[in-house]
Design a protein around this motif. Sequence first.
Motif, PDB file in Angstrom:
ATOM      1  N   UNK A 173       0.824  -1.200   0.000  1.00 11.23           N
ATOM      2  CA  UNK A 173       0.000   0.000   0.000  1.00 11.23           C
ATOM      3  C   UNK A 173       0.863   1.257   0.000  1.00 11.23           C
ATOM      4  N   UNK A 174       1.970   1.231   0.736  1.00 10.17           N
ATOM      5  CA  UNK A 174       2.870   2.387   0.758  1.00 10.17           C
ATOM      6  C   UNK A 174       3.556   2.595  -0.578  1.00 10.17           C
ATOM      7  N   UNK A 175       3.864   1.490  -1.270  1.00 11.95           N
ATOM      8  CA  UNK A 175       4.535   1.613  -2.570  1.00 11.95           C
ATOM      9  C   UNK A 175       3.634   2.256  -3.615  1.00 11.95           C
TER      10      UNK A 175
ATOM     11  N   UNK B 212      -3.897   5.110   4.127  1.00 11.55           N
ATOM     12  CA  UNK B 212      -4.601   6.292   3.621  1.00 11.55           C
ATOM     13  C   UNK B 212      -4.541   7.436   4.627  1.00 11.55           C
ATOM     14  N   UNK B 213      -4.773   7.141   5.905  1.00  9.37           N
ATOM     15  CA  UNK B 213      -4.709   8.191   6.925  1.00  9.37           C
ATOM     16  C   UNK B 213      -3.283   8.706   7.104  1.00  9.37           C
ATOM     17  N   UNK B 214      -2.306   7.816   7.001  1.00  8.01           N
ATOM     18  CA  UNK B 214      -0.917   8.230   7.157  1.00  8.01           C
ATOM     19  C   UNK B 214      -0.492   9.151   6.029  1.00  8.01           C
ATOM     20  N   UNK B 215      -0.846   8.821   4.797  1.00 11.23           N
ATOM     21  CA  UNK B 215      -0.487   9.668   3.649  1.00 11.23           C
ATOM     22  C   UNK B 215      -1.180  11.019   3.759  1.00 11.23           C
ATOM     23  N   UNK B 216      -2.459  11.014   4.187  1.00 10.25           N
ATOM     24  CA  UNK B 216      -3.172  12.281   4.348  1.00 10.25           C
ATOM     25  C   UNK B 216      -2.513  13.143   5.422  1.00 10.25           C
TER      26      UNK B 216
ATOM     27  N   UNK C 211       0.040  10.470  17.836  1.00  8.54           N
ATOM     28  CA  UNK C 211      -0.383  11.412  18.863  1.00  8.54           C
ATOM     29  C   UNK C 211      -1.443  12.387  18.354  1.00  8.54           C
ATOM     30  N   UNK C 212      -1.269  12.909  17.145  1.00  8.15           N
ATOM     31  CA  UNK C 212      -2.139  13.965  16.643  1.00  8.15           C
ATOM     32  C   UNK C 212      -3.356  13.442  15.900  1.00  8.15           C
ATOM     33  N   UNK C 213      -3.276  12.242  15.385  1.00  5.67           N
ATOM     34  CA  UNK C 213      -4.376  11.739  14.548  1.00  5.67           C
ATOM     35  C   UNK C 213      -5.098  10.564  15.204  1.00  5.67           C
TER      36      UNK C 213
END
Length: 700
Positions: A116-118, A148-152, A172-174
Amino acid sequence: MQATAAGPETRFRRWEPSPSRAGAQLSRPTGHNCAAAKEVFLRDRRLGPSDRRRAWAGWSPSVAASARVKGSEEPGPAYQSPRREFLEFGSELGVPGPRPPSWVTMSVSAQRLVEELQIFDVDCEAALTDKLVELCILYGQNEEGMVAELIAFCTSKQKVGLTSETLNSFEHECLSKKLSRAPQDGGHAGARDIVSIQELIEVEEEEESLLNSYTTPSKGSQKRAITTPETPLTKRTMSTRSPHQLLSPSSFSPSATPSQKYSSRNNRGEVVISFGSAQGVSWSGRGRASNISLKVLGCPESLTGSYKSMFQKLPDIRDVLTCKIEELGSELKEHYKIEAFTPVLVPAQEPVILLGQIGCDTNGKLNSKSVILEGDREHSSGAQIPVDLSELKEYSLFPGQVVIMEGINTTGRKLVATKLYEGLPLPFYQPTEEDGDFEQNMVLVACGPYTTSDSITYDPLLDLIAIINRDQPDVCILFGPFLDAKHEQVENCLLTSPFEDIFKQCLRTIIEGTRSSGSHLVFVPSVRDVHCEPVYPQPPFSYSDLAREDRKRVHFVSEPCNLSINGVIFGLTSTDLLFHMGAEEISSASGTSDRLSRILKHILTQRSYYPLYPPQEDMAIDYENFYIYAQLPITPDIFIIPSELKYFVKDVLGCVCVNPGRLTKGQVGGTFGRLFLRRQQAVGGEGRQSPCTAAQVVRI
């Protein structure tokens, strides 16, 4: 796990994954399981609460979630989180922390995360992949959603590359904030959404009952009734509360302040119009003591439930309009003994008789120069012809009206009308032996809105309930809207509760608030009720919370509706047809003519609750159901047709037509109607006598 003599932080070894067998599976060391750790915690009593929390803080999650499969391109078997059991144990220690949405073991594939990261051209080290696997397990996310949340997050923070600091910030933030906003299960009664005074009382009773179970009852008087198996607290006790206690506007509106203009009115109870022998009449019914028979008449059946709308085809609408033209044309042809109808486009030097429907040649409003006649399918194949009205001395026309015209059509391109045949009303209902004789009955009619435009406190409705309890009418007919879609607070989305809940609270107030009067209640919906689908005809309200003792006296009918009250036929509609047709009708008369009487006559002779076509823009008509449920099967004895126009009571073609007005007019109080019914025998060949002996319109 092994307990040692060291401090709490060193009493437990960290989880360490064992070498994978065949390079594709991870296992946990034998004996190093969460059950053993929990057993040590419970057995070792030397650990105090603070020690237990410090020992828990020493638990390292970074290594435990390692699930990456090395030496293989295929994703390995799903990794089962070793920390899930321990997280559950941590809740017993009172340790806050993230919790998955379900205690069912989740499976996360490290290879899938890498893939997914690639997709986003993001490279990830093994340690970071392990950290992502752990986050997926802890926060109940699948691989695709986590990436998806990490990329956003990285995009919004303008972070390039994936580092451990980025993952820590992301958690921490999300993720943590998202978890803290999630609803927690198992909350106590105080966390419920309280939308009414009654629910607040119920919550207080629950909490007080729980508190009393742990305390010794004090001597003296009790604030609440003591409930025992012999004397249970029944729902009937709720009926003793006043309507003001049942309805709590402050629970669904932050600005529930009473209307100053409504409160300061000085014309309460003023009779603004009377009809029949209303002098000396005592306007009160018998309430519970009356013998009332209510029946809904259908043509051939009545609308009792919802239906699928918004999928009608133009040919289907055309078929309904054609059937309407042919049915009325056949009745008029037989009554006026007309031999045959002439096609509208056939030229003739002699007068001809045409059948058709009035229309407008433009998209604007109908006028004397834009009238066209659309012929029927049988004789004219639906052809249209312009109409010259200059030779007609008197006429009254509106779009959609089915007419028979006589005139000259010398060229086949324009009809010079010389005569307009009047429509015919349906016969009246003839009472049967089953209807029998009845003593005089009082019927109260009122139409919403039940709140002023500058307030949502429902003060006019509460005043109406007080009148019902005072006069005890035999039947109360209440028209919508009960929660008006045109109200300022509804349009501006200022209400804090769902529309359906507010409507049910309003309905419950009316039903329980009038229970002592014993009056029968008839609820007619409106297309302006914001919680209902604005489709015409409209099915009855759905209310599943009706108490057993109210089922015989509360009736929900459709819009429109034909209702029989002890054999007296009522035509009911909450749609402002007078306003709609008044804006489209054109007329020419030699003497004085009453516009409202003309429109009412059109409704009765067109035999339809909505003969206007095309309808007003805010009317969504389903024509297949309109043809079944919105026609007049007979001419009603009494026609209740509320409108924004001025209130009136008129006798039109033997039918008593009543516009009771609306209960509120803007910021001030409005009016309601009351009628006395008594079946009268014809005397001296006078013919039919109207069962409505008296009627009044009164200010609230």
